[in-house]
Design a protein around this motif. Structure first.
Motif, PDB file in Angstrom:
ATOM      1  N   ILE A 178       0.832  -1.210   0.000  1.00 54.48           N
ATOM      2  CA  ILE A 178       0.000   0.000   0.000  1.00 54.48           C
ATOM      3  C   ILE A 178       0.868   1.262   0.000  1.00 54.48           C
ATOM      4  O   ILE A 178       0.610   2.203  -0.750  1.00 54.48           O
ATOM      5  N   ILE A 236       2.006   1.968  -3.392  1.00 57.54           N
ATOM      6  CA  ILE A 236       0.962   2.509  -4.261  1.00 57.54           C
ATOM      7  C   ILE A 236       0.823   4.010  -4.023  1.00 57.54           C
ATOM      8  O   ILE A 236       0.764   4.806  -4.962  1.00 57.54           O
ATOM      9  N   LEU A 237       0.804   4.391  -2.744  1.00 65.56           N
ATOM     10  CA  LEU A 237       0.647   5.812  -2.426  1.00 65.56           C
ATOM     11  C   LEU A 237       1.803   6.614  -3.011  1.00 65.56           C
ATOM     12  O   LEU A 237       1.621   7.726  -3.511  1.00 65.56           O
ATOM     13  N   LEU A 270       1.327   6.838  -6.844  1.00 64.68           N
ATOM     14  CA  LEU A 270       0.257   7.735  -7.285  1.00 64.68           C
ATOM     15  C   LEU A 270       0.712   9.186  -7.199  1.00 64.68           C
ATOM     16  O   LEU A 270       0.231  10.042  -7.932  1.00 64.68           O
ATOM     17  N   GLU A 271       1.645   9.421  -6.276  1.00 67.96           N
ATOM     18  CA  GLU A 271       2.149  10.765  -6.064  1.00 67.96           C
ATOM     19  C   GLU A 271       2.791  11.320  -7.326  1.00 67.96           C
ATOM     20  O   GLU A 271       2.514  12.427  -7.747  1.00 67.96           O
ATOM     21  N   GLU A 327       3.163   9.974 -10.964  1.00 70.78           N
ATOM     22  CA  GLU A 327       3.029   8.942 -11.983  1.00 70.78           C
ATOM     23  C   GLU A 327       3.988   9.277 -13.106  1.00 70.78           C
ATOM     24  O   GLU A 327       3.691  10.052 -13.997  1.00 70.78           O
ATOM     25  N   ARG A 364      -3.372   2.589 -13.731  1.00 69.72           N
ATOM     26  CA  ARG A 364      -4.678   2.963 -13.175  1.00 69.72           C
ATOM     27  C   ARG A 364      -5.570   1.745 -12.953  1.00 69.72           C
ATOM     28  O   ARG A 364      -6.503   1.792 -12.173  1.00 69.72           O
ATOM     29  N   MET A 365      -5.274   0.633 -13.651  1.00 68.98           N
ATOM     30  CA  MET A 365      -6.024  -0.592 -13.400  1.00 68.98           C
ATOM     31  C   MET A 365      -5.299  -1.468 -12.390  1.00 68.98           C
ATOM     32  O   MET A 365      -5.916  -2.217 -11.645  1.00 68.98           O
ATOM     33  N   TYR A 413      -3.282  -0.716  -9.683  1.00 67.71           N
ATOM     34  CA  TYR A 413      -3.256  -0.516  -8.229  1.00 67.71           C
ATOM     35  C   TYR A 413      -4.595  -0.832  -7.567  1.00 67.71           C
ATOM     36  O   TYR A 413      -4.591  -1.385  -6.463  1.00 67.71           O
ATOM     37  N   PRO A 414      -5.772  -0.557  -8.225  1.00 70.87           N
ATOM     38  CA  PRO A 414      -6.994  -1.022  -7.549  1.00 70.87           C
ATOM     39  C   PRO A 414      -7.020  -2.554  -7.437  1.00 70.87           C
ATOM     40  O   PRO A 414      -7.542  -3.097  -6.464  1.00 70.87           O
ATOM     41  N   ALA A 415      -6.400  -3.223  -8.424  1.00 73.32           N
ATOM     42  CA  ALA A 415      -6.346  -4.683  -8.359  1.00 73.32           C
ATOM     43  C   ALA A 415      -5.510  -5.127  -7.162  1.00 73.32           C
ATOM     44  O   ALA A 415      -5.889  -6.048  -6.431  1.00 73.32           O
ATOM     45  N   ILE A 420      -5.071  -3.531  -4.443  1.00 72.94           N
ATOM     46  CA  ILE A 420      -5.836  -3.271  -3.220  1.00 72.94           C
ATOM     47  C   ILE A 420      -6.917  -4.332  -3.025  1.00 72.94           C
ATOM     48  O   ILE A 420      -7.089  -4.866  -1.919  1.00 72.94           O
ATOM     49  N   ALA A 465      -4.512  -0.988   6.227  1.00 75.93           N
ATOM     50  CA  ALA A 465      -4.636   0.456   6.047  1.00 75.93           C
ATOM     51  C   ALA A 465      -3.724   1.186   7.026  1.00 75.93           C
ATOM     52  O   ALA A 465      -2.991   2.113   6.653  1.00 75.93           O
ATOM     53  N   LEU A 521      -0.502   3.462   5.850  1.00 75.44           N
ATOM     54  CA  LEU A 521      -0.348   4.885   6.156  1.00 75.44           C
ATOM     55  C   LEU A 521       0.944   5.136   6.921  1.00 75.44           C
ATOM     56  O   LEU A 521       1.704   6.056   6.600  1.00 75.44           O
ATOM     57  N   TYR A 527       3.901   4.673   4.598  1.00 76.20           N
ATOM     58  CA  TYR A 527       4.006   5.781   3.644  1.00 76.20           C
ATOM     59  C   TYR A 527       4.617   7.000   4.321  1.00 76.20           C
ATOM     60  O   TYR A 527       5.560   7.600   3.811  1.00 76.20           O
TER      61      TYR A 527
END
Lengths: 154, 501
Positions: free
Chosen positions: B216, B219-220, B223-224, B226, B389-390, B392-394, B396, B417, B421, B424
């Protein structure tokens, strides 16, 4: 002022260590601490908490004197909040909504964590991933998870 | 000879049809997930661990080990093709591997990595066979004092090679140890730091910690920013290295293998040091060092061999001492525990089938890797094109459902979670997550042996220095801290990292 900004990174890390160390140390006082010969359940956490506070203070001091490290950089709060929300949603609803509902909601939240993803795209991703997960985990791996939960009358 | 009997037993176990299948599946899945950008081996294993829980212990371990090499190899594929190493040890491969790919020589680079890895894996397997049992024999004489000191040494060693501040790394270990104390106290049964939550009585789920901190948090960070990933794929035409390539990579593969096998045994980030060390060594001995950084095949072959050899020999401390050398091994240890096996010196005697079966299957796994990866490279390349974009939701979704299925506990998902956090935040503040995970897994062991040793010595802490083996281990630990803190060596270490990352 680059010097201050650099040190901030150490000071914040140190503060986190001190805070968690204090939390564990004070928490451990609620249990029997005991003696080195007969250690109670509180002994080790108390000592470790103390060490963590000391290390945290050292990091803070170092931050003020020698401030090393890189600047912290921006935090993407949208991503932080939505990704957290996605996981919490799954945990809260998995019993009530079942796998399908929990997955749909959490993947939708997760997909929106990226600001450039459109609503249409997010819905497609959420539906696709839910189907994929059900196929992998329920059909192929045979996990005994309810497709629909107790909140959904069927 | 006993050795051959043992290997025979291992072979018998490893070539059982179901185990061959799990080994193959593990390698395949590991490579597939490892190839996906942004997931390193630790997160991969964390995500795939639940799949192995229904299997019998030997099969589960064989599959996990397969996932591990697969993920490792998949990581170097990503490093070469899109310059996005999944973990620090693949960072070295990315330097020249990606340069080769840009010049249209991605095929030979991938082949060099695969062949080097296979050779190194074979040699490292032999090293385990030769050194594992004697080391376990020594460890059988260990008492609680020795084990306590050994765990301390293992934890300290994990920081000396971590990048960044030593104090922060130490603090991360202690933080991990503290999270490890959550749950019922082993001696009195008192629930500690559980806030009355029944699901926390058995402690925080280690999969949650690993997936949160490594999956996780990553991923964070992704996303920061890309980054636009430049995929170099169209140019893969000629997979097989030329005769000239083979000539140039033979010696580097040999050197990398020796270096990696030796460093992997050391607790700590042995495989990272192995690949950096191999790169530096090759650059020094090369007749054309000016090519390094611009696509030298030696700079791919040697670090990849070193990396894989070390990955393999890092099983030695795990299987013989019960001491994980890196976060991946920490996950293996926890995975073994779920199957009711406590890793340690007695495993060889008590579970010979498991020990030898695993070792032989490592070699078979490496063979699968070569057979699998070279022909399947086209599929891996296609997986690389899956947009983030596909992806990271996978990750999660799989993290949530996989972790939940371990104990059907929503708290395990909340813990992902929380640790995501925390990880990260701490990574952003310059703290590496690996020492925390090691501390978390080893915490209960450390506390158990500490308390037991002090009961034996009637509360006298000098037991840790009056017993010779324990004293030597602690002396090594102190030495490791001194080395990490000493400014002269520190600077050199930073130069190594800066120059070659």
């Amino acid at each position: 002022m680059p010097q201050v900004r650099r040190a901030l990174n150490d000071i914040m890390a140190g503060a986190i260590f001190v805070a968690i160390g204090v939390a564990f140390a004070t928490g451990s006082l609620a249990y029997d601490v005991g003696s080195p010969l007969r250690m109670g359940p509180g002994y080790v956490p108390l000592v470790l908490g103390g060490i963590l506070v000391t290390l945290g203070l050292l990091v803070i001091v170092k931050g003020f004197i020698a401030g090393t490290g890189e600047p912290i950089g921006e935090v993407d709060w949208r991503a932080v909040i939505l990704i957290t929300a996605a996981l919490l949603f799954f945990g809260v609803t998995i019993n009530g909504l079942g796998v399908v509902g929990a997955l749909l909601g959490s993947t939708l939240l997760a997909a929106f964590a990226r600001s450039a993803t459109s609503i249409r795209e997010a819905v497609i991703i959420a539906v696709g991933l839910t189907v994929l997960s059900v196929v992998i985990f329920i059909v192929a791996l045979q996990l005994r998870l309810p497709l629909a939960g107790s909140w959904i009358p069927l | 000879m006993e050795l051959f009997d043992n290997l025979g037993l291992g072979l018998e176990t490893a070539v059982r049809l179901d185990n061959l299948l799990y080994c193959f599946l593990g390698v395949l899945l590991g490579t597939a997930v490892g190839v996906l950008p942004g997931i390193g081996p630790t997160a991969t294993i964390g995500l795939l661990l639940p799949i192995t829980f229904g299997l019998e212990p030997v099969s589960a371990l064989i599959m996990l080990a397969g996932i591990y090499y697969g993920a490792q190899y998949g990581g170097s594929t990503t490093a070469i093709l899109i310059n996005l190493p999944g973990e620090s040890s693949a960072a070295v491969t990315a330097i020249d591997g990606h340069e080769m790919a840009k010049k249209g020589r991605a095929g030979p680079a991938l082949a060099a990595a695969a062949i080097g890895s296979f050779f190194a894996g074979t040699v490292a397997t032999i090293v385990i066979v030769l050194f594992g049992p004697p080391l376990a024999g020594v460890a059988l004489t260990f008492g609680s004092a020795e084990f306590f000191s050994l765990v301390v040494l293992g934890l300290i060693a994990s920081i000396t090679l971590a990048r960044g501040s030593t104090i922060k790394a130490l603090a991360m270990i202690v933080l991990g140890l503290l999270f490890g104390t959550v749950g019922q106290d082993i001696y009195t049964g008192t629930p500690r730091f559980t806030f009355g939550v029944r699901e926390l009585f058995d402690g925080v789920n280690f999969v949650s910690v690993a997936v949160g901190m490594f999956g996780i948090a990553e991923i964070l960070r992704n996303l920061e920013d890309e980054k636009t990933r430049k995929l170099v794929t169209k140019t893969i035409t000629d997979l097989w290295p030329s005769r000239e390539d083979f000539r140039r990579m033979t010696a580097p593969i040999l050197r990398g293998t020796v270096l990696g096998s030796a460093l992997g045994i050391l607790p700590g980030a042995g495989h990272v040091l192995a690949s950096f060390g191999a790169y530096a060594l090759e650059k020094r001995v090369s007749k054309h060092p000016e090519e390094f950084g611009h696509g030298a095949i030696e700079a791919v072959a040697s670090p990849e061999s070193a990396n894989n050899a070390a990955a393999q020999t890092s099983f030695i401390p795990l299987l013989t001492l019960g001491l994980p050398a890196n976060p991946v091994m920490a996950l293996m240890l926890a995975g073994l525990a779920i199957h009711g096996i406590s890793a340690g010196p007695s495993v060889i005697d008590r579970e010979p089938e498991l020990f030898w079966g695993l070792i032989v299957s490592m070699w078979i796994g490496n063979l699968f890797l070569v057979l699998l990866n070279l022909p399947l490279i086209g599929i891996w390349v296609r997986m690389l094109t899956i947009p983030y974009r596909m992806l990271y939701p996978a990750i999660i979704a799989f993290a949530a459902i996989g972790t939940y299925s371990l104990a059907f506990s929503a708290w395990d998902v909340f813990a992902i979670a929380f640790f995501g956090l925390l990880g990260y935040g701490l990574i952003k503040l310059g703290c590496e997550p690996a020492p925390l995970l090691l501390g978390f897994v080893l915490g209960p062991l450390l506390e158990d042996h500490l308390r037991r040793a002090l009961i034996i010595s009637r509360g006298d802490p000098s037991i840790f220095i009056s017993r010779p083996i324990s004293a030597v281990l602690l002396a090594f630990a102190v030495g490791a801290i001194v080395i990490a803190v000493l400014p002269a060596i520190r600077q050199k270490r930073e130069v190594v990292f800066k120059e070659e990352v």
